[in-house]
Design an enzyme around this catalytic site. Structure first.
Site, PDB file in Angstrom:
ATOM      1  N   CYS A  29       0.860  -1.183   0.000  1.00  9.54           N
ATOM      2  CA  CYS A  29       0.000   0.000   0.000  1.00  9.54           C
ATOM      3  C   CYS A  29       0.895   1.231   0.000  1.00  9.54           C
ATOM      4  O   CYS A  29       2.009   1.182  -0.504  1.00  9.54           O
ATOM      5  CB  CYS A  29      -0.947  -0.015   1.199  1.00  9.54           C
ATOM      6  SG  CYS A  29      -0.107  -0.074   2.789  1.00  9.54           S
ATOM      7  N   HIS A 636      33.396  -2.227  35.974  1.00  8.58           N
ATOM      8  CA  HIS A 636      32.772  -3.287  35.170  1.00  8.58           C
ATOM      9  C   HIS A 636      33.357  -4.612  35.624  1.00  8.58           C
ATOM     10  O   HIS A 636      34.552  -4.876  35.449  1.00  8.58           O
ATOM     11  CB  HIS A 636      33.058  -3.043  33.686  1.00  8.58           C
ATOM     12  CG  HIS A 636      32.227  -3.871  32.751  1.00  8.58           C
ATOM     13  ND1 HIS A 636      32.410  -5.217  32.582  1.00  8.58           N
ATOM     14  CD2 HIS A 636      31.205  -3.524  31.929  1.00  8.58           C
ATOM     15  CE1 HIS A 636      31.545  -5.676  31.688  1.00  8.58           C
ATOM     16  NE2 HIS A 636      30.798  -4.661  31.279  1.00  8.58           N
TER      17      HIS A 636
END
Length: 714
Positions: A29, A636
């Site tokens: 479409c 970390h």
């Protein structure tokens, strides 16, 4: 920058939907590729959503799958259909007994599959007409502008031949819309579309419509003196048939084709295949044309008029309620394709009342949508987001000039949950204003864009309401942002990393940073944290094990400042190593700043400095701290430990908490980390290294938690 070719995108989409062999049919479409798949479960929605050029995906029941592309959909569709691998697609393949059973089960997927089918039928009957409807609306807009400036009397009853001809250019679409809808609806239900168009055309011929109000023998016309209306009835084969002008009607073809599909498919089962071409259309016409003229046509007109009358009553008795409900509903109807029934009612209103009162309030929704997109565009310019700027520019152009909202919705609004609430405020403001001002009407079906403003009456009321909706949404999105603070910091950090890379500095590109590390870049409040960390350490060098500590200086070569700096202490006990020795390329490249790695002797993780916890990862593997003087520190624990999803990590703190050096952050089961196959090295970096005069790691020593291992000088 997106360097993929259209052909490459087409091939990626084919792989994402399960390969060409999984495609039963494909259409498109104005903005979407619409797949009918053999097996909807084979579509990889996450992979398709991640593709550059794909705005979003919409899986549906019955193995239907939509991919939102935007304005480039026709080109992508063409590339897919012309792909050599598509030669075996588009036809049903033989199915095993198990597949047949699975298909039957799939048809019942979801309690509302029938509702999906109903709205799919409505949508596919109108979608192919978007182009000609938009073209007609722009012709009307141009004529209306000329009328507004007094150059032509657009509404005159005695127009010149020139303007009668101009009228025919747009009336051709609206008047013959029933034939076009019948064609599309028949195609959707997989019957001969020309039969559907022919049945509808039969009751729109000059022969048929010429009987209305005429003195043809067998035609009776009565006039309602109270309402000032007339009604014509023709007696055909001794039966009364109400005569209607079906020009512009949409309910009639939708009802007719639904019944025609049953008749047509039934006739195909009756007649042998070698005579179907003649007798199936013949008997379909013989049955359906009378049924349409005598029964379906009048019923469709009554149904459309009834719905229009009901909404008209609400608009007349509670205009403010009506004006608010319409724009507040549309943001939820359009993404699902459920707005077409209301669009059909607009056409019915124009055909029966001579004007429509839905499009005015609907326009406030559209402009609230476009205003939100404008807010995103301004933010993308401010924050130098190239991809989002391109997306928002295209979506805003499609909206303001074409009245099409799908590029904004699928490309932006549905991706960021902060936009919708702010856009709804714009819808509400526009709806309230248009209601208080008494409503706005239009005599033409128009896509609500800047170019069609002149077709609305009173125009000044319409301009006030859509402007309020537009600027309210734009301001709310711009000042509140469509991203959270954390997302904004992360995206800006990635941007700066990419810009630094493009400038020739030794950095790791943002796309190479792992997902968990990108999340941690957001610890830095300054957007230059990640890029600066790499740029500032590009010339830094580590000392050999046990040697003199290395000094990291900014890329400008400014010498390290003498004197005492801020000492960052070891967050864990163990052996201190340089970042160049760790196995993670992101940390090793210093894309996340200069610092150290520590091979931990135990899992007791403590704060290395006084400050505030800006980030605490949900998985417990990472912590971000900002000191009082703005040094941003990342701790970390392990490499790729985000994959452990928090197993083995006992977090003792929360984001936003004030901490002191030595405070316990977490207890980590190092044995579990190593058993999962992850290096246990704990990394500590200064994210905003570029803002510092120097960051000096002290490597090659065995330390206990709390021992100074990095010196930071501002």
């Amino acid at each position: 920058m997106n360097t993929s070719t259209p052909e490459a995108l087409a091939e990626k989409i084919l792989r994402g939907v399960g390969g060409p062999e999984n495609i039963e049919s494909l259409t498109h479409c104005a903005t979407r590729l619409r797949f009918q798949l053999h097996d909807g479960e084979k579509a990889d929605q996450a992979a398709l959503d991640a593709l550059d050029g794909v705005m979003g995906t919409v899986p549906q029941s019955g193995d239907r799958f939509q991919i939102v592309i935007g304005g480039a959909v026709a080109g992508v569709y063409s590339d897919i259909m012309n792909s050599p691998s598509m030669s075996g697609a588009g036809t049903p393949r033989p199915q095993s007994d198990a597949e047949v059973k699975a298909e039957i089960r799939a048809k019942g997927r979801g309690r509302f599959a029938w509702l999906d089918n109903f709205f799919e039928y409505l949508s596919d009957s109108f979608r192919p007409l978007l182009g000609v409807l938009l073209g007609a609306s722009l012709i009307i807009a141009i004529a209306s502008m000329l009328d507004a400036f007094g150059l032509v009397d657009f509404r005159s009853a005695d127009k010149s031949a020139t303007w009668v001809f101009v009228d025919s250019m747009w009336r051709s679409v609206l008047y013959f819309l029933p034939i076009m809808v019948a064609y599309n609806a028949a195609k959707k239900l997989k019957i001969d579309p020309w039969v559907g168009a022919t049945v509808m055309a039969a009751v729109m011929t000059p022969n048929f419509t010429g009987m209305i109000g005429s003195k043809t023998p067998g035609v009776t016309t009565t006039t309602n003196t109270t309402l000032g209306t007339s009604e014509s009835v023709a007696h055909v084969f001794g039966l009364p048939m109400q005569l209607n002008d079906y020009g512009g009607q949409v309910f009639v073809p939708l009802l007719m084709v639904a019944l025609l599909a049953l008749v047509y498919k039934g006739l195909k089962r009756i007649f042998p295949e070698n005579v179907q071409m003649v007798f199936v259309p013949f008997f379909s016409m013989l049955i359906m044309i009378p049924l349409t003229a005598f029964l379906i046509g009048p019923m469709g007109v009554w149904a459309g008029n009834g719905l229009g009358t009901g909404l008209s009553w609400l608009n007349g008795h509670a205009p403010i309620v009506f004006a608010i409900v319409i724009p507040m509903l549309y943001p939820f109807l359009v993404p699902l394709g459920l707005h077409w029934p209301l669009n059909a009612l607009m056409l019915v209103n124009i055909n029966t009342l001579g004007y429509d009162f839905i499009q005015g309030p609907m326009g406030t929704w559209n402009f609230a949508c476009f205003g939100a997109t404008a807010g995103v565009l301004l933010l993308s310019i401010r924050h130098r987001e190239k991809d989002m700027r391109q997306t928002a520019t295209g979506a805003l152009a499609a909206g303001l000039l074409g009245g099409i909202s799908e590029p904004s919705l699928y490309g932006i609004h549905l991706r960021f949950k902060r936009i919708y609430p702010r856009m709804l405020v714009g819808c509400l403001v526009g709806g309230v204003i248009i209601g208080l001002l008494g409503g706005v009407n239009t005599k033409a079906f128009a896509f609500t864009s800047l170019l069609t403003i002149p077709v609305f009456d009173p125009m000044i009321k319409y301009i006030i309401s859509i402007s309020a909706a537009f600027f309210t949404s734009m301001a709310l999105v711009y000042f509140a942002d469509y991203r959270t603070k954390e997302e904004r910091a992360q995206v800006n950090a990635e941007r700066d990393t990419a810009e630094a890379a493009a400038g020739g500095k030794a950095v790791v590109p943002a796309q190479a940073v792992a997902a968990d590390d990108r999340e941690l870049v957001a610890v830095g409040a300054a957007a230059t944290g990640a890029a600066g960390s790499a740029a500032g350490t590009a010339t830094g060098a580590e000392a050999p094990s046990g040697g003199t500590p290395a000094t990291s200086t900014p890329a400008t070569g400014t010498p390290a400042t003498a004197g005492k700096g801020l000492e960052l202490t070891a967050p864990v006990a163990g052996r201190v190593v340089g970042l160049g020795e760790v196995e993670d390329p992101v940390f090793a490249s210093r894309a996340l700043g200069e610092g150290v790695g520590i091979e931990p002797a135990d899992g007791h993780v403590v704060a290395p400095v006084d400050g505030e916890l800006i980030t605490v990862a949900d998985t417990g593997h990472a912590f971000g701290i900002r000191t009082a003087n703005g040094v941003e520190v990342l701790i970390h624990v392990g490499i790729d430990t985000v994959k452990m999803q928090g197993k083995g990590f006992d977090v003792r703190v929360a984001a936003g908490q004030k901490i002191s050096a030595g405070d316990l952050l977490a207890e980590v089961d190092l044995a579990a980390v190593r058993a999962a196959g992850h290096p246990a090295v704990t990394l500590m970096t200064v994210l905003n290294t570029a803002d510092m005069t120097s960051v000096e790691p002290h490597v090659g020593q065995d330390v206990t938690a709390g021992t100074p291992v990095v010196t930071v000088r501002r």
